[in-house]
Design an enzyme around this catalytic site. Structure first.
Site, PDB file in Angstrom:
ATOM      1  N   ASP A  61       3.267   6.346  -8.065  1.00  0.00           N
ATOM      2  CA  ASP A  61       2.623   4.848  -7.901  1.00  0.00           C
ATOM      3  C   ASP A  61       2.552   4.028  -9.137  1.00  0.00           C
ATOM      4  O   ASP A  61       2.372   3.260  -8.889  1.00  0.00           O
ATOM      5  CB  ASP A  61       1.444   4.755  -7.432  1.00  0.00           C
ATOM      6  N   VAL A  92      -1.200  -1.201  -4.341  1.00  0.00           N
ATOM      7  CA  VAL A  92      -2.658  -0.333  -4.550  1.00  0.00           C
ATOM      8  C   VAL A  92      -1.763   1.193  -3.668  1.00  0.00           C
ATOM      9  O   VAL A  92      -0.933   1.105  -3.227  1.00  0.00           O
ATOM     10  CB  VAL A  92      -2.921  -0.084  -2.864  1.00  0.00           C
ATOM     11  N   PHE A 147       1.131  -1.012   0.028  1.00  0.00           N
ATOM     12  CA  PHE A 147      -0.310   0.679   0.074  1.00  0.00           C
ATOM     13  C   PHE A 147       0.750   1.454  -0.089  1.00  0.00           C
ATOM     14  O   PHE A 147       2.348   1.095   0.620  1.00  0.00           O
ATOM     15  CB  PHE A 147      -0.356  -0.362   1.359  1.00  0.00           C
ATOM     16  N   ASP A 148       0.274   2.207  -0.520  1.00  0.00           N
ATOM     17  CA  ASP A 148       1.143   3.252  -0.505  1.00  0.00           C
ATOM     18  C   ASP A 148       0.568   4.350   0.733  1.00  0.00           C
ATOM     19  O   ASP A 148      -0.653   3.761   1.171  1.00  0.00           O
ATOM     20  CB  ASP A 148      -0.039   4.098  -1.559  1.00  0.00           C
ATOM     21  N   LYS A 149       0.722   5.389   1.325  1.00  0.00           N
ATOM     22  CA  LYS A 149       0.173   5.492   2.305  1.00  0.00           C
ATOM     23  C   LYS A 149      -0.762   6.975   2.128  1.00  0.00           C
ATOM     24  O   LYS A 149      -1.958   7.087   2.277  1.00  0.00           O
ATOM     25  CB  LYS A 149       1.555   5.696   3.376  1.00  0.00           C
TER      26      LYS A 149
END
Length: 783
Positions: A512, A506, A307-309
């Site tokens: 991203d 994600v 996951f990205d934040k």
């Protein structure tokens, strides 16, 4: 069987069915010789269609088992089994028809979105309304949207109205939206006409992004479908050997034709695509666009999720977390109201956060005048005759040394990782607004759900600071935090995780996109507008809920399982029928009918993927939704009281401190907070228990309610008791109705109580957001 298109499938099915029935009618009327002609015509028509599709597959160098159908139809004509050939032709046509209908149904959910795309907008300019192409709307334009019209661009409401958001979210109930709230393009105004301030270009808006995604989301040939095709091709030599053996052993070519008739592997070829397409349709109804069957199958096989934040595990937009005022004489709500009134005319993302915070507290906003924006510094104007400035510290408050309270607010912001916006009223410093990017309320539940469905490892991969990333990682429950990674480092991390496991990445930002493209499955969040990540991703969430991903994984895994079940049952029955036919126990006509039954059974099993299955989404009835929504509104008002606990505690420094603000906060706690906590205990916790099916889920929240009551009661006793006077330690001295000011030791205890109560309430708010209020999020899709 290759598709011939919806219309072609209908025409073919109608023709062969009419010919089959015509022959049956002639046979029933006592003319069996006449019946042969329509049956033979149906067989010949099926033979032509099968031959064309077989030749097309050979030209594309793709494996095809239509050769079995060609041999079965040709053999039926050769041995005089016209009835068997006609039934096989009907079987082929019905398979194509069912496949075409399943495909059309799977794409219908998304096709409806494309058909509703707005083309024009009504822009308010120079006191009049001008209709312009939606592409000409720019950020900061005021747009009028009438009742029943589709919102063409993302924007911020300038008035209150009711919206139908079902096209984007699946939520069937109209949603009330107030001044300053953000709305997404594609929703329908079902209430009074309303103006909105455009915050994006039409081409960058939510709805435009959805339309582009629909154009990409054509179900290609999935790995499971291609595997099925290759597996079915193995039946060609097996069928030919078995048919030849039956002919050689019995000397009867009719047995060979019977084997060919029942060997057509339609269950395998139809079941897999139908189940995959059905899974795409189910996911779309949950607000998840999966770009093809291959992506669905990879999502079902996922083992590691990264996951990205920002914008993924967090909300991705600032939220006002506190209002630090200049002193006890400054009302934080009034200062916030003035700042939000001025910010109504600004398209800046921080302006939206400030307006939303004010409306959530029920503050009445007014339109400002003489507004001027200094780009890069701030905004100033007049609100109700008062001069208001919002922006950077030196610009808003003027040059010179910052007051102590401003330094304290900056220190808090540095420790919490918050943004600061400074407010001045009538030329005097008034407040500092602290803005955070909070963790999504549904993120921890989503991570738990992904582990439940089989993901072995969860990683937070972000370019943000290590301290901030680790804090978020702890809150949502990841296995590892990889922070301060640029796009190249993110790409390397995805590659390392994916060496021996299927990875799901994600994210929602431009940075991203490389990682999304490199992962086995890239998942992008596009609920707030299209980005480069949406174009690079295989799966796109068009609802503003990260927990929809867990539901999409469940749908994908269920669809894959159903596809294998349908294919296995169908092919197993076909093998049995082939052996029976080779033994001479099944005539060609009867075999054709048996194969038709097997086909229908396999397709029926595959179509189960269209039915609702288990998801993590919790369903509440309307009464419980209303109760939760009512208490959620109160929750926003109570948040202002909670914020004042900390600022009041900060002001307590020594025994000479004026305790009036502390007593004022106590009065608010007793008049506002405690009634809210008691209402939650009586009304909200039963809703949670019904939603999750057990009262155990309410134990922690109920214990916190009791602790809050205890802490407030302790604070009341400390601030209202009579204390010994300085002359006689055994003599009570009273100074006014509340007793005299406390000594230094008691002030320390009051301050500790306020800080402790603040911490408990902030944790309690987070628990309620995650465990209860997120269940009725306005963008929740209905499965």
């Amino acid at each position: 069987m290759p598709l011939t298109g919806a219309r072609g499938s209908v025409v073919l099915f109608a023709l062969v069915s009419v010919l089959l029935l015509a022959g049956a009618g002639a046979w029933l009327l006592g003319s069996p010789d006449l019946a042969v002609y329509p049956w033979a015509a149906a067989t010949a028509l099926g033979l032509v269609v099968s031959s064309v599709t077989t030749i097309g597959a050979l030209r594309r160098r793709r494996p095809s088992v239509d050769v079995i159908a060609v041999l079965a139809l040709a053999g039926s004509l050769a041995v005089g089994e016209a009835l068997a050939g006609a039934v096989v032709a009907v079987m082929l046509a019905s398979g194509q028809l069912l496949d075409a209908r399943a495909t059309a149904r799977a794409r219908r959910e998304l096709g409806l979105l494309v058909a509703r795309a707005p083309r024009t907008a009504r822009r308010v300019q120079d006191g009049s309304v001008v209709e312009v192409p939606v592409d000409q709307v720019r950020r900061g334009d005021r747009v009028l949207v009438g009742t029943g019209e589709v919102v063409g661009v993302d924007g911020r409401l300038c008035g209150a109205t009711t919206l139908d958001e079902s096209a984007l979210t699946g939520e069937p109930r109209p949603v009330e939206r107030g001044v300053g709230e953000d709305v997404r393009s594609g929703v329908v105004v079902s209430g009074a006409p309303v103006e909105l301030l455009a915050t994006s270009l039409a081409g960058e808006s939510t709805y435009a992004g959805v339309v582009r995604l629909v154009e990409q989301a054509q179900a290609g040939s999935a790995p499971l479908v291609r595997t099925a095709d290759r597996f079915a091709v193995m039946f060609v030599p097996l069928t030919l050997l078995l048919a030849a053996a039956a002919w050689a052993w019995s000397g009867d070519p009719v047995r060979a034709v019977a084997v060919l008739v029942v060997a057509t592997p339609c269950p395998l070829l139809l079941a897999a695509p139908i189940a995959v397409m059905s899974g795409l349709s189910r996911a779309a109804r949950l607000g998840v666009v999966i770009k093809g069957g291959g992506a669905l199958e990879q999502l079902a096989a996922g083992q590691v999720v990264l996951f990205d934040k920002t914008g993924t595990l967090t909300q991705g937009r600032p939220v006002v977390s506190d209002v630090v005022t200049a002193g006890p004489g400054t009302d934080p709500d009034e200062t916030l109201r003035l700042a939000a009134s001025l910010d109504q005319v600004s398209p800046h993302v921080m302006a939206g956060a400030i307006v939303s915070a004010a409306t959530a507290r029920g503050l009445a906003l007014t339109l400002p005048t003489q507004v001027h924006e200094e780009h890069g510094y701030g905004l100033h104007g007049t609100v109700e005759g008062r001069a208001v400035r919002i922006g950077k510290a030196a610009w808003a408050h003027g040059a010179g040394a910052a007051p102590v309270w401003v330094l304290r607010a900056r220190r808090r912001a540095d420790l919490d990782g918050s943004l600061t916006v400074f407010v001045a009223v009538d030329g005097r410093p008034a407040a500092v607004l602290l803005l955070d990017d909070p963790v999504r309320a549904d993120a921890p539940r989503m991570v738990r759900a992904l582990r439940e469905v089989g993901f072995e490892r969860v990683v937070l991969l972000t370019g943000d600071r290590t301290e901030t990333a680790r804090s978020v990682g702890r809150l949502v429950g990841v296995d590892e935090v990889l922070a301060e990674r640029d796009p190249a480092a993110k790409l390397a991390a995805v590659g390392a995780e994916g060496r021996d496991r299927v990875t799901v990445m994600v994210g929602d930002g431009v940075n991203d996109a490389p990682a999304l493209a490199a992962a086995d499955v890239g998942v992008a969040l596009a609920a707030r507008g299209a980005t480069a990540s949406s174009e690079a991703a295989d799966v796109v969430l068009v609802v503003d809920r990260i927990d929809a991903l867990a539901d999409a994984v469940l749908v994908a895994r269920r669809s894959r399982t159903i596809a294998l079940q349908a294919a296995g049952v169908g092919m197993g029955l076909s093998l049995v029928a082939m052996v029976v036919a080779a033994a001479g126990l099944l005539a060609p006509a009867a075999g054709a009918l048996v194969q038709e039954v097997v086909d229908v059974l396999a397709i029926a099993i595959a179509l189960r993927a269209l039915l609702p299955g288990r998801v993590h989404t919790v369903q509440l009835d309307q009464a419980d939704r209303d109760t939760t929504a009512r208490l959620r509104l109160q929750h926003d008002v109570v948040s202002g009281v909670v914020e004042r606990l900390r600022s009041t505690a900060d002001a307590l420094t020594d025994a000479t401190t004026d305790l009036a603000p502390a007593r004022a906060v106590l009065a608010e706690l007793e008049a506002v907070l405690l009634p809210h906590e008691r209402a939650e205990e009586a009304d909200l916790l039963p809703v949670l228990a019904r939603a999750v099916g057990t009262t155990q889920a309410t134990v922690g929240l109920s214990r916190t309610h009791a602790e809050v009551e205890h802490q407030v009661a302790t604070l009341r006793r400390l601030l209202s008791r009579e204390l010994p006077g300085p002359g006689d330690p055994h003599e009570a001295a009273v100074d006014g109705p509340h007793g005299r000011d406390l000594d230094a030791e008691d002030v320390v205890e009051v301050r500790g109580l306020l800080y402790g109560l603040y911490a408990v309430l902030r944790l309690h708010e987070a628990q309620e957001e995650e465990e209860v209020f997120s269940l009725v999020h306005p963008t929740r899709a209905t499965p």
